[in-house]
Structures are given as C-alpha cells and as structure tokens.
Design an enzyme around this catalytic site. Structure first.
Site, PDB file in Angstrom:
ATOM      1  N   GLY A   1      36.573  41.230  43.269  1.00 29.63           N
ATOM      2  CA  GLY A   1      38.516  42.434  43.580  1.00 29.63           C
ATOM      3  C   GLY A   1      37.994  43.165  44.925  1.00 29.63           C
ATOM      4  N   ASP A   2      37.190  43.629  45.732  1.00 30.47           N
ATOM      5  CA  ASP A   2      37.276  44.649  46.624  1.00 30.47           C
ATOM      6  C   ASP A   2      36.337  44.713  47.126  1.00 30.47           C
ATOM      7  OD1 ASP A   2      39.025  45.961  48.077  1.00 30.47           O
ATOM      8  OD2 ASP A   2      38.209  48.423  46.900  1.00 30.47           O
TER       9      ASP A   2
END
Length: 103
Positions: free
Chosen positions: A41-42
């Site tokens: 996600g990041d």
C-alpha cells in the site's frame, strides 16, 4: 536498519547495474507480500531498509546480493489483506508515489 536512500547519499547516483539489483530485490519483496495475500500500500524508497549497511550494490558482488535478501520492507501501516472474493477496501499510500488514477 538503514533506509534505502542512505547509501546513495554517500556513494552518489545509482548506475544501471546497481539500479537493476535494487529493482530486482524490491520486486522479490513485493512478490513475497502478494504470495501471502498482503498488499503493501505504500511502496516508496523510504519504506525499504538495508539488512546490513555493508551489503548493497556498491559494496557487494552481484552473486552475493542475488543469493540472499539484503533489503527489508517496512511501514505496513497502509497494507491490506487481499482476498480474491473481496475488493480492496481503501486507497492508501503517499500521494506523490501513487498512480494518478488512484488519487
């Protein structure tokens, strides 16, 4: 652990060989996450750390780096468990690193 950008501040810009080794290691890490149904996600340089400050493309042989992991992913705060029957529940990550259609 040292964050991924740290050695480059000492040694300078990555050459093509070093960049290929970094990309290869990051793809292996993301593949491992996905095989365990985790979406990080990041994904960004600051969320990868060197396992050992003396093992990176400027200091180690290609064979040594390809044989054993030398990067670790950190900061799973934006991660999600993925299921083939349920869509991801949120868009997350650092906006400047996200695909423009995700913002």
């Amino acid at each position: 652990l040292l964050c991924l950008p740290c050695p480059w501040q000492t040694y300078g810009t990555l050459n093509e060989r070093c960049l290929a080794l970094v990309a290869h290691e990051i793809v292996k890490i993301i593949d491992s996450c996905h095989r365990h149904n985790v979406v990080h996600g990041d994904v960004k340089p600051a969320n990868f750390c060197l396992v050992d400050e003396h093992r990176h493309p400027y200091c180690s042989s290609d064979a040594a780096l390809l044989r054993t992991p030398w990067l670790k992913a950190i900061d799973f705060g934006c991660s999600q468990i993925h299921s083939s029957v349920v869509r991801l529940s949120k868009r997350s990550g650092t906006p400047v690193y996200m695909v423009s259609t995700s913002c």
